[in-house]
Motif scaffolding. Structure first.
Motif, PDB file in Angstrom:
ATOM      1  N   ASN A  89       4.060 -14.859 -18.613  1.00 11.76           N
ATOM      2  CA  ASN A  89       4.774 -16.171 -18.614  1.00 11.76           C
ATOM      3  C   ASN A  89       5.469 -16.463 -17.589  1.00 11.76           C
ATOM      4  O   ASN A  89       6.496 -15.967 -17.144  1.00 11.76           O
ATOM      5  N   PRO A  90       4.748 -17.345 -16.457  1.00 15.79           N
ATOM      6  CA  PRO A  90       3.428 -17.856 -16.899  1.00 15.79           C
ATOM      7  C   PRO A  90       2.255 -16.759 -16.806  1.00 15.79           C
ATOM      8  O   PRO A  90       2.341 -15.803 -16.120  1.00 15.79           O
ATOM      9  N   ALA A  91       1.388 -16.963 -17.141  1.00 19.79           N
ATOM     10  CA  ALA A  91       0.123 -15.977 -17.209  1.00 19.79           C
ATOM     11  C   ALA A  91      -0.553 -15.930 -15.858  1.00 19.79           C
ATOM     12  O   ALA A  91      -0.801 -16.914 -14.953  1.00 19.79           O
ATOM     13  N   ARG A  92      -0.726 -14.690 -15.289  1.00 16.28           N
ATOM     14  CA  ARG A  92      -1.399 -14.321 -13.921  1.00 16.28           C
ATOM     15  C   ARG A  92      -2.329 -13.420 -14.055  1.00 16.28           C
ATOM     16  O   ARG A  92      -2.268 -12.420 -14.994  1.00 16.28           O
ATOM     17  N   VAL A  93      -3.049 -13.539 -13.062  1.00 12.64           N
ATOM     18  CA  VAL A  93      -4.355 -12.593 -12.998  1.00 12.64           C
ATOM     19  C   VAL A  93      -3.981 -11.188 -12.737  1.00 12.64           C
ATOM     20  O   VAL A  93      -3.050 -10.865 -11.948  1.00 12.64           O
ATOM     21  N   VAL A 134      -7.108 -13.489 -22.213  1.00 11.93           N
ATOM     22  CA  VAL A 134      -5.471 -13.915 -22.089  1.00 11.93           C
ATOM     23  C   VAL A 134      -5.054 -13.140 -22.981  1.00 11.93           C
ATOM     24  O   VAL A 134      -5.330 -12.833 -24.153  1.00 11.93           O
ATOM     25  N   GLY A 135      -3.985 -12.274 -22.273  1.00  9.46           N
ATOM     26  CA  GLY A 135      -3.145 -11.336 -22.969  1.00  9.46           C
ATOM     27  C   GLY A 135      -2.215 -11.870 -24.062  1.00  9.46           C
ATOM     28  O   GLY A 135      -2.005 -13.252 -24.092  1.00  9.46           O
ATOM     29  N   ALA A 136      -1.962 -11.299 -25.121  1.00  6.79           N
ATOM     30  CA  ALA A 136      -1.189 -11.700 -26.384  1.00  6.79           C
ATOM     31  C   ALA A 136       0.206 -12.123 -25.842  1.00  6.79           C
ATOM     32  O   ALA A 136       0.707 -11.605 -24.777  1.00  6.79           O
ATOM     33  N   GLY A 137       0.498 -13.035 -26.373  1.00  3.04           N
ATOM     34  CA  GLY A 137       1.872 -13.839 -25.915  1.00  3.04           C
ATOM     35  C   GLY A 137       2.062 -14.475 -24.548  1.00  3.04           C
ATOM     36  O   GLY A 137       3.264 -14.895 -24.145  1.00  3.04           O
ATOM     37  N   SER A 138       1.147 -14.515 -23.898  1.00  4.04           N
ATOM     38  CA  SER A 138       0.885 -15.210 -22.566  1.00  4.04           C
ATOM     39  C   SER A 138       1.053 -16.747 -22.579  1.00  4.04           C
ATOM     40  O   SER A 138       0.633 -17.440 -23.730  1.00  4.04           O
ATOM     41  N   ARG A 176      -2.088 -22.829 -16.015  1.00  2.00           N
ATOM     42  CA  ARG A 176      -3.104 -23.315 -15.071  1.00  2.00           C
ATOM     43  C   ARG A 176      -4.501 -22.548 -15.311  1.00  2.00           C
ATOM     44  O   ARG A 176      -4.473 -21.678 -16.194  1.00  2.00           O
ATOM     45  N   ASP A 177      -5.562 -23.174 -14.791  1.00  4.34           N
ATOM     46  CA  ASP A 177      -6.987 -22.502 -15.018  1.00  4.34           C
ATOM     47  C   ASP A 177      -7.012 -20.784 -14.675  1.00  4.34           C
ATOM     48  O   ASP A 177      -6.310 -20.515 -13.948  1.00  4.34           O
ATOM     49  N   VAL A 178      -7.793 -20.524 -15.692  1.00 11.13           N
ATOM     50  CA  VAL A 178      -7.876 -19.157 -15.618  1.00 11.13           C
ATOM     51  C   VAL A 178      -9.366 -18.871 -15.089  1.00 11.13           C
ATOM     52  O   VAL A 178     -10.542 -19.201 -15.718  1.00 11.13           O
ATOM     53  N   PRO A 179      -9.710 -18.195 -14.110  1.00 11.33           N
ATOM     54  CA  PRO A 179     -10.975 -17.943 -13.374  1.00 11.33           C
ATOM     55  C   PRO A 179     -11.944 -17.066 -14.427  1.00 11.33           C
ATOM     56  O   PRO A 179     -11.464 -16.472 -15.426  1.00 11.33           O
ATOM     57  N   PRO A 180     -13.105 -17.439 -14.546  1.00 15.84           N
ATOM     58  CA  PRO A 180     -14.093 -16.389 -15.225  1.00 15.84           C
ATOM     59  C   PRO A 180     -13.886 -15.048 -15.028  1.00 15.84           C
ATOM     60  O   PRO A 180     -13.610 -14.639 -13.876  1.00 15.84           O
ATOM     61  N   VAL A 235      -5.642 -12.321 -17.917  1.00 15.54           N
ATOM     62  CA  VAL A 235      -4.495 -12.967 -17.346  1.00 15.54           C
ATOM     63  C   VAL A 235      -3.341 -12.220 -18.611  1.00 15.54           C
ATOM     64  O   VAL A 235      -3.723 -12.362 -19.596  1.00 15.54           O
ATOM     65  N   ALA A 236      -2.177 -12.300 -17.981  1.00 18.52           N
ATOM     66  CA  ALA A 236      -1.117 -11.903 -18.984  1.00 18.52           C
ATOM     67  C   ALA A 236       0.143 -12.579 -18.305  1.00 18.52           C
ATOM     68  O   ALA A 236       0.279 -12.490 -17.303  1.00 18.52           O
TER      69      ALA A 236
END
Length: 173
Positions: free
Chosen positions: A155-159, A136-140, A144-148, A152-153
């Motif tokens: 707002n909202p965090a995206r792959v 998970v990137g800084a400041g994200s 929702r769930d983050v896949p293995p 992601v980074a």
């Protein structure tokens, strides 16, 4: 607490905290009703609430807040100033105007799977799972769930991209 744990002055560690072997604790921390696994390092100004757990060989950096209902598995890195949330609809008062008590809300859970990394300043909302070895990137802001095995980074965090399968396999060995 076992003699192998390093504890400094100015810590608030409740009697119901379960500390594993060789846990390293910085100054100015607040732990109560939680469980910390073997060889984990907890930085300064960290709070870990009741019914939260941190696995083995984790690093929890300074100024991080881990609330009730958060489970962090083994080998997880949590950067500075990370905040976990455990209530989707927080309110100060009930519909009748009374201050809320613990009985007025239900803890919502969050899970951080083995080997994940969370960058500094991230906010992790409740009811999510951060997958094994994900970053998970800084400041994200994770909503929702983050896949293995992905990064992601935002707002909202995206792959943003997947980690190479070979790097995920070699990290497990």
């Amino acid at each position: 607490m076992t003699p192998n744990n390093t504890v400094h002055d100015h810590n608030c560690i409740a009697a119901d905290v379960k500390l594993g072997k060789d846990v390293k604790l910085s100054q100015f921390i607040n732990l109560y009703g939680c469980q910390i696994g073997d060889e984990t390092k907890i930085g300064a100004f960290v709070e870990i609430q009741k019914n939260a757990s941190v696995g083995r060989r984790c690093k929890i950096s300074s100024h991080t807040f881990i609330c009730e209902g958060v489970t962090i598995e083994d080998h997880v890195f949590v950067g500075h100033g990370v905040t976990f949330i455990n209530d989707s609809y927080p309110r100060a008062t009930t519909p009748t105007g009374e201050l809320q008590t613990a009985s007025d809300w239900k803890v919502e859970t969050t899970r951080v799977r083995q080997g994940a990394s969370i960058g500094s300043g991230a906010t992790i909302l409740c009811n999510v799972t951060i997958g094994e070895r994900a970053i998970v990137g800084a400041g994200s802001v994770v909503t929702r769930d983050v896949p293995p095995g992905v990064i992601v980074a935002g707002n909202p965090a995206r792959v943003r991209r997947s980690l190479a399968a070979d790097s995920i396999r070699s990290a497990k060995s």
